[in-house]
Motif scaffolding. Structure first.
Motif, mmCIF file in Angstrom:
data_model
loop_
_atom_site.group_PDB
_atom_site.id
_atom_site.type_symbol
_atom_site.label_atom_id
_atom_site.label_comp_id
_atom_site.label_asym_id
_atom_site.label_seq_id
_atom_site.Cartn_x
_atom_site.Cartn_y
_atom_site.Cartn_z
ATOM 1 N N PHE A 40 0.869 -1.247 -0.081
ATOM 2 C CA PHE A 40 0.130 -0.160 0.076
ATOM 3 C C PHE A 40 0.811 0.660 0.117
ATOM 4 O O PHE A 40 1.618 1.104 0.683
ATOM 5 C CB PHE A 40 -1.110 0.224 0.985
ATOM 6 C CG PHE A 40 -2.021 -0.903 1.290
ATOM 7 C CD1 PHE A 40 -2.796 -1.066 0.700
ATOM 8 C CD2 PHE A 40 -1.487 -2.257 1.990
ATOM 9 C CE1 PHE A 40 -3.812 -2.018 0.893
ATOM 10 C CE2 PHE A 40 -2.686 -3.672 2.097
ATOM 11 C CZ PHE A 40 -3.869 -2.763 0.952
ATOM 12 N N GLN A 88 -4.158 3.528 7.303
ATOM 13 C CA GLN A 88 -6.159 3.287 7.574
ATOM 14 C C GLN A 88 -5.680 2.279 7.608
ATOM 15 O O GLN A 88 -6.234 0.556 8.327
ATOM 16 C CB GLN A 88 -7.016 3.777 6.395
ATOM 17 C CG GLN A 88 -7.146 5.319 6.509
ATOM 18 C CD GLN A 88 -7.458 5.738 5.339
ATOM 19 O OE1 GLN A 88 -8.751 5.576 4.722
ATOM 20 N NE2 GLN A 88 -6.645 6.124 4.270
ATOM 21 N N VAL A 89 -4.997 0.991 6.660
ATOM 22 C CA VAL A 89 -4.755 -0.002 6.765
ATOM 23 C C VAL A 89 -4.505 -1.175 8.268
ATOM 24 O O VAL A 89 -4.832 -1.722 8.694
ATOM 25 C CB VAL A 89 -3.606 -0.681 5.601
ATOM 26 C CG1 VAL A 89 -2.856 -1.729 5.427
ATOM 27 C CG2 VAL A 89 -4.102 -0.307 4.771
ATOM 28 N N SER A 90 -3.800 -0.200 8.997
ATOM 29 C CA SER A 90 -3.107 -0.555 10.209
ATOM 30 C C SER A 90 -4.102 -0.822 11.567
ATOM 31 O O SER A 90 -3.974 -1.310 12.457
ATOM 32 C CB SER A 90 -2.273 0.238 10.855
ATOM 33 O OG SER A 90 -1.928 1.134 10.941
ATOM 34 N N LYS A 138 -9.488 0.407 6.868
ATOM 35 C CA LYS A 138 -9.155 -0.203 5.287
ATOM 36 C C LYS A 138 -8.968 -1.587 5.323
ATOM 37 O O LYS A 138 -8.738 -2.146 6.104
ATOM 38 C CB LYS A 138 -8.857 0.578 4.796
ATOM 39 C CG LYS A 138 -8.264 -0.085 2.660
ATOM 40 C CD LYS A 138 -7.432 0.883 2.028
ATOM 41 C CE LYS A 138 -7.169 0.209 0.634
ATOM 42 N NZ LYS A 138 -7.698 0.435 -0.183
ATOM 43 N N ARG A 139 -10.084 -2.352 4.806
ATOM 44 C CA ARG A 139 -10.078 -3.881 4.852
ATOM 45 C C ARG A 139 -10.689 -3.929 3.146
ATOM 46 O O ARG A 139 -11.057 -5.688 3.794
ATOM 47 C CB ARG A 139 -11.789 -3.679 6.136
ATOM 48 C CG ARG A 139 -10.629 -4.068 7.636
ATOM 49 C CD ARG A 139 -11.605 -3.954 8.235
ATOM 50 N NE ARG A 139 -12.265 -3.404 9.728
ATOM 51 C CZ ARG A 139 -12.880 -4.469 11.117
ATOM 52 N NH1 ARG A 139 -13.250 -5.422 10.404
ATOM 53 N NH2 ARG A 139 -12.390 -4.044 12.085
ATOM 54 N N THR A 195 -9.293 -3.919 -0.355
ATOM 55 C CA THR A 195 -8.116 -3.341 -1.819
ATOM 56 C C THR A 195 -8.469 -3.405 -3.019
ATOM 57 O O THR A 195 -9.594 -4.838 -3.269
ATOM 58 C CB THR A 195 -6.538 -3.746 -1.502
ATOM 59 O OG1 THR A 195 -5.949 -2.889 -2.382
ATOM 60 C CG2 THR A 195 -6.658 -5.587 -1.489
ATOM 61 N N LEU A 245 -0.103 -8.013 4.703
ATOM 62 C CA LEU A 245 -0.182 -6.578 4.318
ATOM 63 C C LEU A 245 0.690 -4.939 4.250
ATOM 64 O O LEU A 245 0.980 -4.953 5.752
ATOM 65 C CB LEU A 245 -1.549 -5.257 5.070
ATOM 66 C CG LEU A 245 -3.051 -6.375 4.400
ATOM 67 C CD1 LEU A 245 -4.282 -6.116 5.308
ATOM 68 C CD2 LEU A 245 -3.734 -6.864 3.253
ATOM 69 N N GLN A 285 3.776 -1.602 3.922
ATOM 70 C CA GLN A 285 3.487 -0.645 2.918
ATOM 71 C C GLN A 285 5.309 0.069 2.566
ATOM 72 O O GLN A 285 6.037 -1.243 3.717
ATOM 73 C CB GLN A 285 3.397 0.474 4.085
ATOM 74 C CG GLN A 285 3.528 2.086 3.755
ATOM 75 C CD GLN A 285 3.387 3.045 4.525
ATOM 76 O OE1 GLN A 285 2.738 3.333 5.299
ATOM 77 N NE2 GLN A 285 4.419 3.904 5.078
#
Length: 146
Positions: free
Chosen positions: A6, A13-15, A19-20, A22, A39, A41
């Motif tokens: 990401f 947001q992912v961590s 955000k769940r 993609t 997931l 970065q």
């Protein structure tokens, strides 16, 4: 196990498991339901950071089509998930869930163009810049915490 990378703007947001899902282009192999997903970065860089530990689990993979056009102020003409077209309000909600909510407009280099405050506009500007105008077809990969 499948890994997804990401951009930095999506990292918090992912961590934070806000955000769940993609949206990804078709490829040889995506995650499958009940399979863990990794997931990151900065994937494939020396600054790579794992965003969620333990690994979340893929719960669903669905086909998605996103049509963008420069003729609309909001760029996104339509989003179709599993053959179902999203309504205008659903597109805004989807764009927010995908990480383009208004609280993140400050992270955008496009923030001075168009309607600030619209997650749909933010997502559309991102998609147009990353993929160009036209039809994008791929997969919507969704996960839940382990």
């Amino acid at each position: 196990m499948v890994a997804y990378g990401f951009k930095a703007m999506f990292g918090p947001q992912v961590s934070g498991l806000i955000k769940r899902h993609t949206v990804r282009a078709d490829r040889k192999r995506h995650a499958r339901p009940s399979e863990p997903v990794q997931l990151y970065q900065g994937l494939r860089t020396r600054n790579c950071v794992k965003l969620v530990d333990p690994d979340p689990v893929c719960v669903r993979v669905r086909p998605i089509a996103i049509l963008t056009t420069l003729l609309l102020e909001e760029f996104i003409a339509s989003i179709v998930i599993s053959g179902r077209s999203l309504h205008r309000d659903e597109i805004e909600a989807f764009a927010t869930a995908d990480g383009f909510g208004i609280e993140h407009v400050g992270d955008w280099r496009w923030k001075r163009i168009g309607r600030e405050g619209s997650a749909r506009w933010n997502m559309g500007a991102f998609w147009e810049a990353e993929h160009g105008a036209g039809l994008f077809e791929g997969q919507l990969i969704e996960w839940e915490p382990a």
